[in-house]
Design an enzyme around this catalytic site. Structure first.
Site, PDB file in Angstrom:
ATOM      1  N   LYS A  30       0.748  -1.120  -0.160  1.00 16.68           N
ATOM      2  CA  LYS A  30      -0.331   0.141   0.267  1.00 16.68           C
ATOM      3  C   LYS A  30       0.910   1.642   0.171  1.00 16.68           C
ATOM      4  CE  LYS A  30      -3.864   2.096   2.681  1.00 16.68           C
ATOM      5  NZ  LYS A  30      -3.870   3.329   1.762  1.00 16.68           N
ATOM      6  N   ASP A  32       1.860   5.807  -0.053  1.00 17.66           N
ATOM      7  CA  ASP A  32       0.982   6.348   0.171  1.00 17.66           C
ATOM      8  C   ASP A  32       1.221   7.718  -0.489  1.00 17.66           C
ATOM      9  OD1 ASP A  32       0.049   8.453   2.342  1.00 17.66           O
ATOM     10  OD2 ASP A  32       1.938   8.276   3.657  1.00 17.66           O
ATOM     11  N   GLU A 177       3.883   2.313   4.496  1.00 22.03           N
ATOM     12  CA  GLU A 177       1.908   2.370   4.350  1.00 22.03           C
ATOM     13  C   GLU A 177       1.448   0.879   5.287  1.00 22.03           C
ATOM     14  OE1 GLU A 177      -1.028   5.284   3.992  1.00 22.03           O
ATOM     15  OE2 GLU A 177      -0.010   4.295   1.812  1.00 22.03           O
TER      16      GLU A 177
END
Length: 326
Positions: A30, A32, A177
């Site tokens: 994931k 950012d 993240e």
């Protein structure tokens, strides 16, 4: 043939799939950054649209060269625009200096020279004359990797099939993240927040000292709407943000009583933060908050209240703000 406008598919917050289903899922880091849908018309041009649908092409001039990456083959791709720090990690604070410049191409070009971005690609929704929306994720992902999209400002990071627990642990270890879990048989659902995609955010927790609060509104009138919290740095209490979520109704009522008993006319933070409507308290309440990352100024991003820490005095609260964040 004009390309179809496609809203990005969204992930639902959740936890790792059950271990028995692990092999049915792919795992991606994931990032950012800023979500973007990329439109390659097949004529050498590249268009970028934000999640809102806004055309942000002019904000990122270094990505214009992507327009020729597939020659005359048109495509619609899904990805994330990142700004990387000195250690190669996505830094949203750096990216903020690049966002919002779609209508200021001159400034965008100057900022591109100072803070270049990197586009990571993780899906393909349209290719040539064909819609790939009905294809399962595994097939779309394989087709995307076959395109070989790697360049000076863009790449196609690998996804891992299975091994979700190890993948999540790796993102935490490397300060990423979080993780996005994608079911291998999932079709692409434009604009839908789907359970076929699950996002897991790595959250950190630390102790903070309550130095003030903001009154709630509406049904929360008379109760705290947000707590203003700080941490020690160089012998003073530095403001690190406002926390407005995470309480039950009884907890909010208890906090209201404690804040009233600690009311003060003096701001305990140094320097005094610019928070209109703030009410100050003697900094004696300690709490624990969960947050995602820190800004370069040491502020907590996306903080959420976890609990009061009556077992700790302000002097015993967690370590100082990191030196590189002050």
């Amino acid at each position: 043939m004009p390309l179809p406008l496609i809203a990005p598919m969204l992930a639902t917050p959740g936890t790792l799939p059950p271990a028995a289903q692990d092999a049915r899922w792919a795992y991606e880091t994931k990032q950012d950054g800023q979500r973007v849908v990329v439109y390659l018309a097949g004529d050498g041009s590249a268009g970028l649209r934000a999640r809102s649908g806004e055309d942000i092409t002019a904000a990122y001039p270094e990505l214009a060269a992507l327009g020729g990456a597939l020659g005359a083959t048109p495509a619609v791709l899904d990805g994330e625009i990142l700004a990387l720090d000195a250690e190669g990690r996505a830094n949203f604070q750096l990216l903020q200096s690049r966002m919002g410049l779609a209508h200021a191409p001159g400034r965008a070009a100057r900022q591109a020279a100072k803070v270049p971005v990197h586009l990571v690609l993780f899906d393909v929704m349209h290719l040539g004359r064909d819609s790939l929306l009905p294809w399962p994720y595994a097939r779309r992902r394989a087709r995307l990797e076959e395109l070989g999209l790697a360049g000076p400002f863009w790449s196609t990071p690998a996804a891992i099939v299975g091994h979700g627990r190890q993948a999540l642990a790796a993102t935490l270890e490397h300060g990423m993240e979080g993780l996005v879990c994608k079911r291998l048989d999932s079709v692409y659902e434009p604009g839908v927040r789907s359970r076929a995609w699950i996002k897991i955010r790595n959250m950190r927790s630390e102790d903070v000292i309550v130095g003030g609060w903001l009154p709630g509104k509406g049904r929360l009138s008379g109760l705290p709407g947000a707590l203003l919290v700080g941490q020690r740095a160089a012998g003073r209490l530095r403001y690190v943000g406002g926390v407005g979520t995470g309480w039950s109704e009884p907890e909010r009522a208890l906090l209201a009583e404690l804040l009233a008993a600690a009311a003060s006319e003096v701001c305990p933070f140094d320097p005094v933060p610019r928070v209109p409507g703030a009410r100050w308290v003697v900094p004696r309440l300690v709490g624990e908050v969960r947050y995602s990352t820190r800004t370069r100024a040491g502020m907590l991003r996306q903080p959420s209240w976890l609990r009061l820490r009556p077992d700790l005095t302000p002097e015993e609260a967690a370590a100082d703000i990191p030196d590189d964040a002050v």
